[in-house]
Design a protein around this motif. Structure first.
Motif, PDB file in Angstrom:
ATOM      1  N   UNK A  43    -105.409 -27.071  23.369  1.00  0.00           N
ATOM      2  CA  UNK A  43    -106.522 -26.130  23.548  1.00  0.00           C
ATOM      3  C   UNK A  43    -107.499 -26.625  24.600  1.00  0.00           C
ATOM      4  N   UNK A  44    -107.826 -27.909  24.556  1.00  0.00           N
ATOM      5  CA  UNK A  44    -108.758 -28.472  25.544  1.00  0.00           C
ATOM      6  C   UNK A  44    -108.162 -28.468  26.943  1.00  0.00           C
ATOM      7  N   UNK A  45    -106.885 -28.785  27.039  1.00  0.00           N
ATOM      8  CA  UNK A  45    -106.229 -28.756  28.348  1.00  0.00           C
ATOM      9  C   UNK A  45    -106.162 -27.330  28.888  1.00  0.00           C
ATOM     10  N   UNK A  46    -105.922 -26.367  28.020  1.00  0.00           N
ATOM     11  CA  UNK A  46    -105.898 -24.967  28.447  1.00  0.00           C
ATOM     12  C   UNK A  46    -107.271 -24.545  28.973  1.00  0.00           C
ATOM     13  N   UNK A  47    -108.333 -24.924  28.282  1.00  0.00           N
ATOM     14  CA  UNK A  47    -109.690 -24.616  28.750  1.00  0.00           C
ATOM     15  C   UNK A  47    -109.938 -25.234  30.115  1.00  0.00           C
ATOM     16  N   UNK A  48    -109.532 -26.473  30.291  1.00  0.00           N
ATOM     17  CA  UNK A  48    -109.688 -27.158  31.573  1.00  0.00           C
ATOM     18  C   UNK A  48    -108.930 -26.417  32.670  1.00  0.00           C
ATOM     19  N   UNK A  49    -107.726 -25.963  32.377  1.00  0.00           N
ATOM     20  CA  UNK A  49    -106.926 -25.241  33.349  1.00  0.00           C
ATOM     21  C   UNK A  49    -107.549 -23.897  33.703  1.00  0.00           C
ATOM     22  N   UNK A  50    -108.052 -23.185  32.701  1.00  0.00           N
ATOM     23  CA  UNK A  50    -108.675 -21.873  32.933  1.00  0.00           C
ATOM     24  C   UNK A  50    -109.948 -22.016  33.771  1.00  0.00           C
ATOM     25  N   UNK A  51    -110.727 -23.038  33.494  1.00  0.00           N
ATOM     26  CA  UNK A  51    -112.005 -23.233  34.181  1.00  0.00           C
ATOM     27  C   UNK A  51    -111.870 -23.900  35.548  1.00  0.00           C
ATOM     28  N   UNK A  52    -110.698 -24.415  35.870  1.00  0.00           N
ATOM     29  CA  UNK A  52    -110.459 -25.093  37.150  1.00  0.00           C
ATOM     30  C   UNK A  52    -109.130 -24.600  37.715  1.00  0.00           C
ATOM     31  N   UNK A  53    -109.138 -23.371  38.197  1.00  0.00           N
ATOM     32  CA  UNK A  53    -107.926 -22.685  38.620  1.00  0.00           C
ATOM     33  C   UNK A  53    -107.111 -23.468  39.644  1.00  0.00           C
ATOM     34  N   UNK A  54    -107.767 -24.139  40.553  1.00  0.00           N
ATOM     35  CA  UNK A  54    -107.057 -24.859  41.609  1.00  0.00           C
ATOM     36  C   UNK A  54    -106.498 -26.210  41.151  1.00  0.00           C
ATOM     37  N   UNK A  55    -106.812 -26.614  39.940  1.00  0.00           N
ATOM     38  CA  UNK A  55    -106.320 -27.894  39.423  1.00  0.00           C
ATOM     39  C   UNK A  55    -104.801 -27.889  39.289  1.00  0.00           C
ATOM     40  N   UNK A  56    -104.232 -26.755  38.921  1.00  0.00           N
ATOM     41  CA  UNK A  56    -102.778 -26.666  38.787  1.00  0.00           C
ATOM     42  C   UNK A  56    -102.244 -27.432  37.593  1.00  0.00           C
ATOM     43  N   UNK A  57    -103.015 -27.516  36.545  1.00  0.00           N
ATOM     44  CA  UNK A  57    -102.639 -28.285  35.364  1.00  0.00           C
ATOM     45  C   UNK A  57    -101.461 -27.644  34.643  1.00  0.00           C
ATOM     46  N   UNK A  58    -100.532 -28.475  34.222  1.00  0.00           N
ATOM     47  CA  UNK A  58     -99.412 -28.052  33.389  1.00  0.00           C
ATOM     48  C   UNK A  58     -99.323 -29.033  32.222  1.00  0.00           C
ATOM     49  N   UNK A  59     -99.066 -28.505  31.041  1.00  0.00           N
ATOM     50  CA  UNK A  59     -98.929 -29.355  29.857  1.00  0.00           C
ATOM     51  C   UNK A  59     -97.767 -28.843  29.018  1.00  0.00           C
ATOM     52  N   UNK A  60     -97.013 -29.752  28.448  1.00  0.00           N
ATOM     53  CA  UNK A  60     -95.835 -29.425  27.653  1.00  0.00           C
ATOM     54  C   UNK A  60     -95.876 -30.222  26.364  1.00  0.00           C
ATOM     55  N   UNK A  61     -95.240 -29.695  25.339  1.00  0.00           N
ATOM     56  CA  UNK A  61     -95.115 -30.411  24.073  1.00  0.00           C
ATOM     57  C   UNK A  61     -93.637 -30.624  23.793  1.00  0.00           C
ATOM     58  N   UNK A  62     -93.271 -31.869  23.622  1.00  0.00           N
ATOM     59  CA  UNK A  62     -91.912 -32.231  23.224  1.00  0.00           C
ATOM     60  C   UNK A  62     -92.004 -32.959  21.897  1.00  0.00           C
ATOM     61  N   UNK A  63     -91.058 -32.726  21.026  1.00  0.00           N
ATOM     62  CA  UNK A  63     -91.017 -33.466  19.762  1.00  0.00           C
ATOM     63  C   UNK A  63     -90.452 -34.852  19.998  1.00  0.00           C
ATOM     64  N   UNK A  64     -91.081 -35.843  19.430  1.00  0.00           N
ATOM     65  CA  UNK A  64     -90.559 -37.203  19.469  1.00  0.00           C
ATOM     66  C   UNK A  64     -89.956 -37.460  18.098  1.00  0.00           C
ATOM     67  N   UNK A  65     -88.654 -37.583  18.057  1.00  0.00           N
ATOM     68  CA  UNK A  65     -87.946 -37.724  16.792  1.00  0.00           C
ATOM     69  C   UNK A  65     -88.090 -39.129  16.205  1.00  0.00           C
ATOM     70  N   UNK A  66     -88.095 -40.126  17.068  1.00  0.00           N
ATOM     71  CA  UNK A  66     -88.201 -41.507  16.591  1.00  0.00           C
ATOM     72  C   UNK A  66     -88.937 -42.341  17.635  1.00  0.00           C
ATOM     73  N   UNK A  67     -89.608 -43.358  17.191  1.00  0.00           N
ATOM     74  CA  UNK A  67     -90.213 -44.329  18.102  1.00  0.00           C
ATOM     75  C   UNK A  67     -90.235 -45.687  17.419  1.00  0.00           C
ATOM     76  N   UNK A  68     -90.515 -46.719  18.199  1.00  0.00           N
ATOM     77  CA  UNK A  68     -90.602 -48.075  17.633  1.00  0.00           C
ATOM     78  C   UNK A  68     -91.901 -48.702  18.077  1.00  0.00           C
TER      79      UNK A  68
END
Length: 68
Positions: A43-68
């Motif tokens: 949500x915060x990244x989306x607000x940043x992207x909307x308010x700064x059109x030329x920033x070109x922000x992209x954000x993705x969510x991937x599931x991390x199944x395991x980590x150590x």
């Protein structure tokens, strides 16, 4: 953080390809956050992207199944 990332984007703006014609480059950040923080972060990244059109922000969510 990853420096010197090429990209042409999916909307408006100039490509960043590191070439003679398009010499600029992008940067990217890969981060892993707890599930309970994902929605707030996106949500915060989306607000940043909307308010700064030329920033070109992209954000993705991937599931991390395991980590150590």
């Amino acid at each position: 953080m990853f420096e010197q990332v090429m990209g042409a984007g999916t909307k408006t703006g100039d490509p960043h390809l590191g070439s003679h014609a398009w010499p600029t480059m992008n940067s990217s950040i890969l981060t892993i956050v707890p599930d309970e923080r994902v929605d707030t972060l996106m949500e915060r990244l989306h607000e940043l992207d909307v308010n700064n059109e030329m920033l070109g922000l992209r954000a993705f969510v991937w599931n991390v199944e395991r980590d150590i």
